[in-house]
Structures are given as C-alpha cells and as structure tokens.
Design a protein around this motif. Structure first.
Motif, PDB file in Angstrom:
ATOM      1  N   SER A 312       0.834  -1.213   0.000  1.00  0.00           N
ATOM      2  CA  SER A 312       0.000   0.000   0.000  1.00  0.00           C
ATOM      3  C   SER A 312       0.866   1.259   0.000  1.00  0.00           C
ATOM      4  N   GLU A 313       1.997   1.224   0.703  1.00  0.00           N
ATOM      5  CA  GLU A 313       2.912   2.366   0.707  1.00  0.00           C
ATOM      6  C   GLU A 313       3.510   2.571  -0.679  1.00  0.00           C
ATOM      7  N   ILE A 314       3.857   1.475  -1.321  1.00  0.00           N
ATOM      8  CA  ILE A 314       4.434   1.553  -2.664  1.00  0.00           C
ATOM      9  C   ILE A 314       3.423   2.119  -3.647  1.00  0.00           C
ATOM     10  N   GLU A 315       2.190   1.679  -3.532  1.00  0.00           N
ATOM     11  CA  GLU A 315       1.145   2.189  -4.419  1.00  0.00           C
ATOM     12  C   GLU A 315       0.945   3.686  -4.222  1.00  0.00           C
ATOM     13  N   ALA A 316       1.068   4.147  -2.968  1.00  0.00           N
ATOM     14  CA  ALA A 316       0.936   5.580  -2.690  1.00  0.00           C
ATOM     15  C   ALA A 316       2.087   6.367  -3.308  1.00  0.00           C
ATOM     16  N   ILE A 317       3.295   5.817  -3.234  1.00  0.00           N
ATOM     17  CA  ILE A 317       4.463   6.465  -3.839  1.00  0.00           C
ATOM     18  C   ILE A 317       4.277   6.567  -5.349  1.00  0.00           C
ATOM     19  N   VAL A 318       3.841   5.473  -5.965  1.00  0.00           N
ATOM     20  CA  VAL A 318       3.653   5.461  -7.419  1.00  0.00           C
ATOM     21  C   VAL A 318       2.550   6.434  -7.825  1.00  0.00           C
ATOM     22  N   SER A 319       1.497   6.488  -7.028  1.00  0.00           N
ATOM     23  CA  SER A 319       0.398   7.406  -7.326  1.00  0.00           C
ATOM     24  C   SER A 319       0.880   8.852  -7.315  1.00  0.00           C
ATOM     25  N   GLN A 320       1.700   9.195  -6.339  1.00  0.00           N
ATOM     26  CA  GLN A 320       2.245  10.562  -6.281  1.00  0.00           C
ATOM     27  C   GLN A 320       3.225  10.799  -7.419  1.00  0.00           C
ATOM     28  N   HIS A 321       4.008   9.760  -7.754  1.00  0.00           N
ATOM     29  CA  HIS A 321       5.020   9.892  -8.809  1.00  0.00           C
ATOM     30  C   HIS A 321       4.391  10.200 -10.171  1.00  0.00           C
ATOM     31  N   VAL A 322       3.311   9.508 -10.506  1.00  0.00           N
ATOM     32  CA  VAL A 322       2.743   9.658 -11.849  1.00  0.00           C
ATOM     33  C   VAL A 322       2.099  11.024 -12.060  1.00  0.00           C
ATOM     34  N   GLN A 323       1.815  11.737 -10.981  1.00  0.00           N
ATOM     35  CA  GLN A 323       1.236  13.070 -11.124  1.00  0.00           C
ATOM     36  C   GLN A 323       2.241  14.061 -11.718  1.00  0.00           C
ATOM     37  N   GLN A 324       3.528  13.916 -11.327  1.00  0.00           N
ATOM     38  CA  GLN A 324       4.594  14.758 -11.886  1.00  0.00           C
ATOM     39  C   GLN A 324       5.856  13.903 -12.058  1.00  0.00           C
ATOM     40  N   PRO A 325       5.864  13.023 -13.032  1.00  0.00           N
ATOM     41  CA  PRO A 325       7.000  12.108 -13.195  1.00  0.00           C
ATOM     42  C   PRO A 325       8.330  12.814 -13.418  1.00  0.00           C
ATOM     43  N   GLU A 326       8.291  14.045 -13.923  1.00  0.00           N
ATOM     44  CA  GLU A 326       9.541  14.779 -14.175  1.00  0.00           C
ATOM     45  C   GLU A 326      10.286  15.096 -12.874  1.00  0.00           C
ATOM     46  N   LEU A 327       9.600  15.069 -11.741  1.00  0.00           N
ATOM     47  CA  LEU A 327      10.254  15.316 -10.449  1.00  0.00           C
ATOM     48  C   LEU A 327      10.964  14.075  -9.921  1.00  0.00           C
ATOM     49  N   ARG A 328      10.704  12.919 -10.536  1.00  0.00           N
ATOM     50  CA  ARG A 328      11.361  11.650 -10.203  1.00  0.00           C
ATOM     51  C   ARG A 328      11.177  11.292  -8.722  1.00  0.00           C
ATOM     52  N   TYR A 329       9.995  11.561  -8.210  1.00  0.00           N
ATOM     53  CA  TYR A 329       9.717  11.256  -6.805  1.00  0.00           C
ATOM     54  C   TYR A 329       9.850   9.759  -6.521  1.00  0.00           C
ATOM     55  N   GLY A 330       9.279   8.940  -7.380  1.00  0.00           N
ATOM     56  CA  GLY A 330       9.358   7.491  -7.188  1.00  0.00           C
ATOM     57  C   GLY A 330      10.776   6.988  -7.211  1.00  0.00           C
ATOM     58  N   GLN A 331      11.566   7.476  -8.179  1.00  0.00           N
ATOM     59  CA  GLN A 331      12.966   7.052  -8.273  1.00  0.00           C
ATOM     60  C   GLN A 331      13.761   7.468  -7.036  1.00  0.00           C
ATOM     61  N   ARG A 332      13.499   8.662  -6.526  1.00  0.00           N
ATOM     62  CA  ARG A 332      14.237   9.143  -5.344  1.00  0.00           C
ATOM     63  C   ARG A 332      13.872   8.350  -4.095  1.00  0.00           C
ATOM     64  N   GLN A 333      12.591   7.972  -3.973  1.00  0.00           N
ATOM     65  CA  GLN A 333      12.183   7.133  -2.847  1.00  0.00           C
ATOM     66  C   GLN A 333      12.830   5.759  -2.942  1.00  0.00           C
ATOM     67  N   LEU A 334      12.852   5.198  -4.129  1.00  0.00           N
ATOM     68  CA  LEU A 334      13.488   3.900  -4.365  1.00  0.00           C
ATOM     69  C   LEU A 334      14.972   3.963  -4.038  1.00  0.00           C
ATOM     70  N   ALA A 335      15.671   4.950  -4.578  1.00  0.00           N
ATOM     71  CA  ALA A 335      17.112   5.072  -4.376  1.00  0.00           C
ATOM     72  C   ALA A 335      17.446   5.269  -2.905  1.00  0.00           C
ATOM     73  N   ASN A 336      16.678   6.098  -2.222  1.00  0.00           N
ATOM     74  CA  ASN A 336      16.941   6.362  -0.810  1.00  0.00           C
ATOM     75  C   ASN A 336      16.791   5.097   0.022  1.00  0.00           C
ATOM     76  N   TYR A 337      15.737   4.327  -0.222  1.00  0.00           N
ATOM     77  CA  TYR A 337      15.503   3.115   0.563  1.00  0.00           C
ATOM     78  C   TYR A 337      16.588   2.071   0.291  1.00  0.00           C
ATOM     79  N   VAL A 338      16.943   1.903  -0.967  1.00  0.00           N
ATOM     80  CA  VAL A 338      17.967   0.914  -1.315  1.00  0.00           C
ATOM     81  C   VAL A 338      19.313   1.277  -0.686  1.00  0.00           C
ATOM     82  N   ILE A 339      19.693   2.559  -0.745  1.00  0.00           N
ATOM     83  CA  ILE A 339      20.972   2.965  -0.172  1.00  0.00           C
ATOM     84  C   ILE A 339      20.952   2.821   1.343  1.00  0.00           C
TER      85      ILE A 339
END
Length: 458
Positions: A312-339
C-alpha cells in the motif's frame, strides 16, 4: 480487527507458537505466497506445501553464493531480498558459501571454463561477503525494527575430508548420466565444439545437489531459493535426497524470475560492469544514481522487489510519482531506501546531498558551505579533485592541476569562450589568481561548461 484477533488465537492453538513470536510477526498481513507474488519474487516451485510451512516460522532455508569476488553485486540483491521476506517471518537464512564449488566454477550461463581460485582467496572473499551481509541486515533492522536470523556455512568444510571413493559411494550413485546430460547448462557447453565441458564442471551439479542433502541432514534446511537459471542444479538436490531417503523426506525448490528492466536489459548492470554492494568498489552515490535513473516503467517493480515497504505504501508512492514524473519522486524514494538498506542512513543522506548539489537547482555555494568534511570528500571522489599546495594559484595552473585542461594553451582558449567558472563566478581574465581567502569550506569549485565540476582543496 476482531477477526484478525480471533485468527491469531486460532493460529496459536493450532501451531503451538509462543505469544512473543505472534506479537513480533503479526504485522505481516500478507501471507508468504501472496507477498512473494506481489513483489515479483516468485517464478517456479516444486511443491506449494512450503508456503504454509514457512508461514509458521522457525524453519531454515538456503541460498548459495560463489565467493569468486569479495563482494556481492546487485544481481545477488534480488535473491537476498527474497531471503529477507522469509527471514522477516522468523525463518533462518542459511547462507551457503560455495567455497568448494567456487574452486571449480558453475558452467551455468558460461561459454568457457572459469579461472580457478585458491583457498586463501576464497576464504578472504567469504569473510568479506559475510561481513557485508551482516551489515545489510543490521541496516534493515534499523529500518524495520526486526531481527533477521542467518547463518553462514561453507561447503568446502564438508567436502575437504571426503575421499573420492566415499564420494562415488554416497553421492555419485544417485544421479544418472542421462539426467546430467539433459541439463540445459551442460547441453549448451557440449554444443560448443571448441571449449566443450570438462569433467570438473560436469560434476558441478552433483556437488550442488549434495549441498542440499548435507544441509537438510545437518542443518534442517528444507528449501532452496535461487534464480531460475539454477533450477537444474537445484532439483538435482531434491532428486538426490528423494532417492537417498526412498522418498521419506520432503524438500522444496523455489526460483525467482530473471529481473529485467523495461528495455530488456539485466537491471543490475551499468554500462561498464556489475554494480557492487561494496562502498570501496562503487560509491553509495553511484548506486543512488543508478536507481534515480530508473525508467518510470520500472519504478513500481523495483520498489516491490528491493524494499520492504508495504504494498500500500508503494502504491501511494507510485500514485504521487505519476502526477509529476519529471520530479522523479518514485525514483528518489526507491534510491533512498535501497541505499539505506545497503549502506546505511548516513550514506543515503550523503548520496542525496551530492545528487542535489550536482543536479539540483539550489545555490551551489550555499550547499557547499554546509557540507561536512566527510561530505566534501565524498563529493570530491565523484567530481575528481586536486590539492593546492600554495597559498595562491593562477587560473591557468589551477585548470591544469585539476585536469580541467591538458595545458595552459587549452585553458587560454576556454576562458575567453566563457566556459570556466570558479565558485560559480565566470572567469574572463587569464591572469586571474585565487587564494585561500577565496575558498569556501577550504575548497574552490571549478566548473567547465554547465555540469562538469572539479574540486580544488587548500
């Protein structure tokens, strides 16, 4: 909530599991099979019984790693995260180091034989990998509050004293030559008329199969997990165990799908080589940038596979990401968690700061002035740096020292073109000098063009 409570009571009465374990793991709302499927970590399995078995906690499973290098890479990270999803349910991960088989080399996916490694190098690699996994699990504990149980076993330790006669009597008799020749990895090598396959590599599947038998008998391991390319070697183990015990014992195999990105390329490789889970081989910033540059089409898939965030958290991140994909919100959340998982919270913060400095819109000098010593050194490793020994230096000498230009002549051509800035101020005078008093946080920031930065340290 009442239904969940009564389900837990019934579960306790049925399985006789202590209350502390129920309280510790009761937040796993998805069942194991459901979660593995939701995270894209399930491809094949030999018997669905193992899903219920490993839902009950206290079981052991194993995954093997070749100690051919002193670090795991992102390709291993997929199987590791699958293991974490078993561990978070209270099961113990037996990490098998293929010290013996690592001296031979797995023919799977290889067109030629691997170079042999010697025992001292393999032992060194085992120690490094064990330390690495321990640190990653400690990072995950900080992220989730859970303890993850794992044990390291080296198969060299149970083969080193085995005689060739004992090998033939206790292992070799259980698998037929027809079975071995039918394996895809063997068939592909036999088709290569130049290299073929040595008997050493041909016997690899017997070693890996017997690994499972040994771990079942001595460690209580009932399940093997690994990538789909290893399925042939894995089912050799279940077949060997079945024949040795005349079908009395149940054992299981689960494989993961090969992870590809949206372009059809293996997700874990950069343009140059494998991406390592070792800060000395590639920096946290480098790995951070790899995930920040994930294609939009892969963001959700990677969040599901490489994090322990709830679906459910991932779906929320993706939902926010697709609204403005140019901000790369989803990618930044992914990168931060992995690191944070691989290298820790501080490394993730440092990678974010460097990324913001190099690619963000905020004032560069303001950011630079706030960097700590460690952050400056990390930035310098990414940009390249030089050490200014004098109290004052001419711009031409500075550009050559910092490898911005090959010679004073090149520098004299670039400066009039408006291509050089120092501390974000355009340099127009080829005779300009810079001193310690010009440094910010003891460094000069040199920029060639729009994005090519170098650091000069006093």
């Amino acid at each position: 909530k009442n239904q969940i409570f009564f389900d837990l009571i019934a579960f306790y009465l049925k399985n006789r599991i202590s209350w502390w374990r129920i309280l510790l793991f009761s937040d796993n709302r998805m069942r194991l099979r459901e979660e593995l499927e939701a995270r894209g970590l399930l491809y094949q399995y030999t018997d669905e019984k193992f899903f219920d078995l490993y839902e009950k906690w206290g079981e052991k499973f194993y995954c093997g790693y070749d100690p051919t290098a002193d670090s795991l890479h992102l390709g291993h990270f997929l199987t590791f995260m699958a293991a974490v999803n078993f561990m978070k349910r209270g099961n113990t991960f037996v990490m098998l180091i293929w010290g013996a088989t690592g001296m031979i080399g797995d023919p799977t996916g290889k067109s030629e034989a691997r170079a042999f490694l010697w025992l001292d190098q393999l032992r060194h690699n085992q120690e490094a990998i064990t330390k690495q996994v321990s640190q990653i699990l400690e990072n995950l504990k900080k992220l989730t509050g859970k303890d993850f149980q794992f044990k390291v076993v080296n198969n060299y330790d149970f083969y080193k004293d085995l005689s060739v006669f004992e090998w033939y009597r206790t292992v070799g008799k259980y698998i037929t030559l027809n079975t071995m020749l039918s394996k895809e990895s063997v068939k592909k090598r036999l088709e290569n008329t130049e290299s073929g396959i040595s008997y050493t590599e041909f016997s690899y599947m017997l070693l890996q199969g017997n690994d499972f038998v040994h771990l079942y008998e001595n460690e209580g391991v009932k399940l093997q997990i690994w990538g789909s390319d290893q399925r042939g070697n894995m089912v050799t183990g279940t077949e060997m165990l079945r024949k040795k015990t005349e079908g009395e014992l149940e054992s299981y195999v689960m494989t993961l799908p090969l992870m590809m990105d949206s372009t059809g390329k293996k997700f874990w490789k950069s343009e140059w080589n494998a991406i390592w889970l070792d800060q000395e081989k590639n920096s946290p910033y480098f790995v951070y940038q790899y995930f920040v540059n994930t294609a939009d089409a892969d963001v959700e898939k990677f969040l599901r596979a490489f994090t322990l965030l709830e679906i459910s958290e991932i779906e929320a991140i993706v939902s926010q990401h697709v609204q403005q994909p140019e901000l790369r919100y989803g990618q930044r959340q992914l990168a931060n968690y992995v690191i944070q998982t691989l290298f820790g919270k501080e490394a993730a913060q440092q990678a974010e700061k460097i990324s913001e400095f190099l690619f963000g819109e905020r004032d560069k000098m303001e950011l630079l002035s706030a960097f700590s010593t460690d952050e400056l050194q990390a930035l310098a490793r990414e940009t390249g740096d030089c050490r200014v020994q004098e109290d004052e230096i001419r711009i031409l000498e500075l550009l050559v020292l910092a490898w911005v230009c090959e010679s004073n002549g090149d520098a004299k051509k670039l400066i009039p073109q408006g291509a050089i800035s120092v501390n974000e101020q355009l340099v127009s005078d080829i005779g300009q000098k810079f001193s310690r008093s010009d440094a910010v946080n003891w460094v000069l920031l040199i920029r060639k063009g729009k994005k090519n930065y170098k650091i000069a340290q006093f």
